[in-house]
Design a protein around this motif. Structure first.
Motif, short mmCIF file in Angstrom:
data_model
loop_
_atom_site.label_atom_id
_atom_site.label_comp_id
_atom_site.label_asym_id
_atom_site.label_seq_id
_atom_site.Cartn_x
_atom_site.Cartn_y
_atom_site.Cartn_z
N VAL A 83 -8.67 -26.00 45.21
CA VAL A 83 -8.77 -24.57 44.91
C VAL A 83 -7.78 -24.27 43.79
N VAL A 84 -8.29 -23.68 42.70
CA VAL A 84 -7.48 -23.39 41.52
C VAL A 84 -7.44 -21.89 41.30
N PHE A 85 -6.23 -21.34 41.14
CA PHE A 85 -6.03 -19.91 40.93
C PHE A 85 -5.48 -19.66 39.53
N PHE A 86 -6.04 -18.69 38.81
CA PHE A 86 -5.44 -18.17 37.59
C PHE A 86 -5.96 -16.77 37.36
N GLN A 87 -5.43 -16.07 36.33
CA GLN A 87 -5.81 -14.67 36.16
C GLN A 87 -7.09 -14.47 35.37
N ALA A 88 -7.28 -15.18 34.27
CA ALA A 88 -8.35 -14.86 33.32
C ALA A 88 -9.73 -15.22 33.86
N ASP A 89 -10.70 -14.44 33.44
CA ASP A 89 -12.10 -14.75 33.73
C ASP A 89 -12.60 -15.67 32.61
N ILE A 90 -12.46 -16.97 32.81
CA ILE A 90 -12.82 -17.93 31.76
C ILE A 90 -14.33 -18.07 31.61
N PHE A 91 -15.08 -17.55 32.57
CA PHE A 91 -16.54 -17.68 32.53
C PHE A 91 -17.23 -16.51 31.84
N PHE A 149 -16.25 -7.86 41.71
CA PHE A 149 -15.90 -8.72 42.84
C PHE A 149 -17.15 -9.51 43.15
N CYS A 150 -17.11 -10.82 42.92
CA CYS A 150 -18.31 -11.62 43.07
C CYS A 150 -17.96 -13.03 43.52
N PHE A 151 -18.95 -13.71 44.06
CA PHE A 151 -18.76 -15.08 44.55
C PHE A 151 -20.08 -15.82 44.44
N SER A 152 -20.04 -17.04 43.88
CA SER A 152 -21.27 -17.82 43.76
C SER A 152 -20.94 -19.29 43.51
N GLN A 153 -21.97 -20.10 43.65
CA GLN A 153 -21.86 -21.53 43.36
C GLN A 153 -22.32 -21.74 41.92
N ARG A 154 -21.43 -22.21 41.07
CA ARG A 154 -21.70 -22.34 39.65
C ARG A 154 -22.48 -23.62 39.35
N GLN A 155 -22.13 -24.70 40.01
CA GLN A 155 -22.85 -25.96 39.91
C GLN A 155 -22.64 -26.71 41.22
N SER A 156 -23.13 -27.91 41.32
CA SER A 156 -23.16 -28.64 42.59
C SER A 156 -21.82 -28.65 43.31
N GLN A 157 -20.74 -28.92 42.58
CA GLN A 157 -19.43 -29.04 43.22
C GLN A 157 -18.45 -27.97 42.75
N LEU A 158 -18.94 -26.92 42.12
CA LEU A 158 -18.04 -25.89 41.60
C LEU A 158 -18.45 -24.50 42.06
N ARG A 164 -23.51 -12.06 43.55
CA ARG A 164 -23.37 -13.31 42.82
C ARG A 164 -22.79 -13.00 41.43
N CYS A 165 -21.91 -13.86 40.94
CA CYS A 165 -21.31 -13.65 39.63
C CYS A 165 -22.36 -13.82 38.53
N GLU A 166 -22.47 -12.86 37.65
CA GLU A 166 -23.52 -12.83 36.64
C GLU A 166 -23.49 -14.06 35.74
N ASP A 167 -22.30 -14.51 35.36
CA ASP A 167 -22.20 -15.62 34.41
C ASP A 167 -22.58 -16.97 35.02
N ASP A 168 -22.84 -16.98 36.33
CA ASP A 168 -23.27 -18.21 36.99
C ASP A 168 -24.78 -18.28 37.08
N GLY A 169 -25.48 -17.34 36.48
CA GLY A 169 -26.94 -17.36 36.48
C GLY A 169 -27.55 -16.73 37.70
#
Length: 313
Positions: free
Chosen positions: A204-212, A259-268, A308-313
């Motif tokens: 689990v990695v935490f940081f501030q910026a929305d890199i996506f 505020f969103c949550f989604s699976q971006r790829q198989s392991q992410l 679901r987070c929009e940038d994850d499709g």
């Protein structure tokens, strides 16, 4: 003191063995008296929610004040104290752009050199040891932290908005500020690589910026490329790590209002934590590596479904 610290970390670790890991995370607050009231004991709804929800630690992913509020010592210290006293469990903080790199903005009642504010953040809030198992700070960037519970690796990485500190350098020497960003990028990637062990069951990695979030700037940053995507190097590294990983990875950030949550790829997996005046809440996250859904997220106060987070499709 060392004996007491070791006893606390041992107790925390033993409480998690054979159990799901649970933590709380939020960011981008307090921005207003409304936020402060929600977080203030004993009656604040978020304060009460934290105290009533099982968790092993609590993380704030940056922006402990509104961008329109001057970055005075008093404001930063006072808000940090309010946040760090929410829980009796360990508190972890990683800086946001409002906390230092945006402190030179025009219109603020007092404007600061952003590098001076970064130095203040490090001296004030990145000096103590947190009572977590296998806890450590990165010597070069003491705000970067890591800890491990069983074989789940947790870590913070100092990545902030405003194009990771590359944009709107208004009171610092631009060459010096950009060189500092370059060094921070190097140390951040080293920190990620150091903790991406093959024997992990999750990270689990935490940081501030929305890199996506989509950027108008293109390309990885270099000495000769000023108008660049300051988040590309992290997005590329994490995507590649997940593609070659045998364990699930959860990236948690703030900065943008959704505020969103989604699976971006198989392991992410991707969690944009609540905050930023749009969703005044705190997320409760359960890590269960034996489940088909290794990360489960629920808000403390909000009743609506997490989109679901929009940038994850």
């Amino acid at each position: 003191m060392r004996a007491i610290f070791m006893a606390l970390t041992a107790a925390l670790f033993s409480a998690t063995v054979g159990a799901q890991h649970q933590f709380l995370v939020f960011g981008d607050m307090p921005y207003s008296p409304i936020d402060e009231a929600l977080l203030t004991p004993p009656a604040g709804p978020l304060y009460q929610g934290v105290r009533q929800t099982p968790h092993h630690f609590i993380v704030h992913v940056g922006d402990i004040k509104a961008g329109a509020v001057a970055c005075t010592d008093h404001v930063l210290r006072g808000n940090y104290q309010l946040l760090s006293n929410l829980s009796e469990r360990p508190f972890v903080y990683t800086p946001g752009d409002n906390d230092w790199t945006d402190c030179d903005r025009k219109g603020l009642s007092t404007r600061y050199d952003e590098l001076e504010r970064l130095s203040f953040i490090r001296k004030e809030f990145a000096v103590h040891t947190v009572a977590l198992h296998d806890y450590e700070r990165q010597p070069e960037l003491p705000e970067n932290q890591a800890w491990r519970i069983e074989q789940v690796q947790y870590l913070t990485v100092h990545v902030v908005g405003t194009n990771n500190g590359r944009a709107q350098i208004l009171k610092s020497d631009k060459k010096q500020a950009l060189q500092a960003v370059k060094k921070r990028d190097q140390h951040n990637i080293q920190w990620l690589k150091r903790h991406a062990d093959k024997d992990l069951t999750a990270m689990v990695v935490f940081f501030q910026a929305d890199i996506f979030r989509s950027s108008s700037d293109q390309g990885v940053c270099s000495d000769n490329n000023r108008k660049c995507d300051g988040f590309a190097v992290y997005r590329q590294y994490l995507d590649k790590l997940a593609q070659h990983s045998d364990y699930p990875i959860l990236v948690v950030h703030g900065d943008t209002s959704e505020f969103c949550f989604s699976q971006r790829q198989s392991q992410l997996w991707h969690l944009n934590a609540p905050g930023d005046f749009q969703v005044l809440d705190i997320a409760h996250v359960t890590v269960n590596v034996d489940s088909a859904q290794p990360f489960q997220v629920s808000p403390l106060l909000t009743t609506s479904a997490i989109p679901r987070c929009e940038d994850d499709g």
